[in-house]
Design an enzyme around this catalytic site. Structure first.
Site, PDB file in Angstrom:
ATOM      1  N   TYR A 150       0.591  -0.846   0.205  1.00 58.49           N
ATOM      2  CA  TYR A 150       0.232   0.346   0.191  1.00 58.49           C
ATOM      3  C   TYR A 150       0.912   1.318  -0.110  1.00 58.49           C
ATOM      4  O   TYR A 150       0.495   2.695  -0.893  1.00 58.49           O
ATOM      5  CB  TYR A 150      -0.743   0.060   1.174  1.00 58.49           C
ATOM      6  N   LYS A 207       1.458   4.070  -2.847  1.00 59.07           N
ATOM      7  CA  LYS A 207       1.374   5.372  -2.882  1.00 59.07           C
ATOM      8  C   LYS A 207       2.602   6.850  -2.984  1.00 59.07           C
ATOM      9  O   LYS A 207       2.373   7.535  -3.570  1.00 59.07           O
ATOM     10  CB  LYS A 207       0.778   5.819  -1.805  1.00 59.07           C
TER      11      LYS A 207
END
Length: 212
Positions: A121, A125
């Protein structure tokens, strides 16, 4: 100011939309979404199937682009589908806006975003932050909130548990990792559309002061 808003149906995006509609300095908001939004005199709401590609349209030009696009791996179905939203779709939209000479972009990212992170994750990002820098907007602001304190349309059990734990442990939690409300984030995102040229980062502990 004419604003282009991505992710207007999400927790933070809804707050950005409400604030922008109420802001007399914002003359027009274009918010492409998968499902129709409530009509408003200042709102242009193209309803798109993003899976079929992006249209060529003059509304990609604005004074600033704010992206609140984002999903979860659980909702997307797998890592590849998550990346298609949180990296690929954001980048495609940003590229369209840049080619239409939109000078400013503000991204709602995440605390800990890092393209070299072991966490998928946070790595995703970080990768979208890096990809957007390559587009060379006149002004690019990366806003990195911690856990978002918001009412969700779809309950996220893990997030709710984390929020409860964070509230109980708030006095012992470093400022950067404390929950931040969707409204504070939205206020920060809108204010970040104005400022000097260049790339800047607003970490989570600075979001309230940046939006004060």
């Amino acid at each position: 100011m004419e604003l282009l808003l991505l992710g207007a149906t999400g927790a933070v995006g809804r707050e950005v939309l409400d604030m922008a509609l109420a802001d007399p300095s914002v003359s027009r908001i274009t918010a492409p979404t998968r499902r129709a939004l409530l009509p408003h005199d200042k709102l242009h709401n193209p309803v798109l199937d993003f899976d079929k590609g992006l249209p060529d349209a003059d509304w990609w030009h604005a004074d600033a682009l704010v992206s609140c696009l984002g999903t979860t791996i659980r909702k997307a179905g797998d890592r590849a589908a998550f990346r298609r939203v949180d990296h690929d779709l954001i980048l495609m939209c940003a590229h369209r806006a840049k080619t239409q000479e939109t000078p400013v972009m503000v991204l709602n990212s995440s605390v800990g975003a890092n393209p070299r992170s072991r966490n998928f994750y946070l790595r995703t990002k970080g990768e979208i932050e890096k990809s957007l820098q390559k587009l060379a907007f006149e002004r690019l602001v990366l806003v990195r909130p911690s856990l978002i304190d918001a009412q969700r349309d779809e309950p996220r059990l893990a997030e709710q548990v984390s929020l409860l734990a964070s509230r109980l442990m708030r006095p012992l939690t470093p400022a950067r990792y404390r929950p931040v409300t969707a409204r504070h984030i939205a206020d920060c995102l809108l204010r970040a559309t104005r400022g000097d040229a260049g790339v800047s980062v607003i970490e989570s502990e600075k979001i309230r002061s940046a939006g004060a």
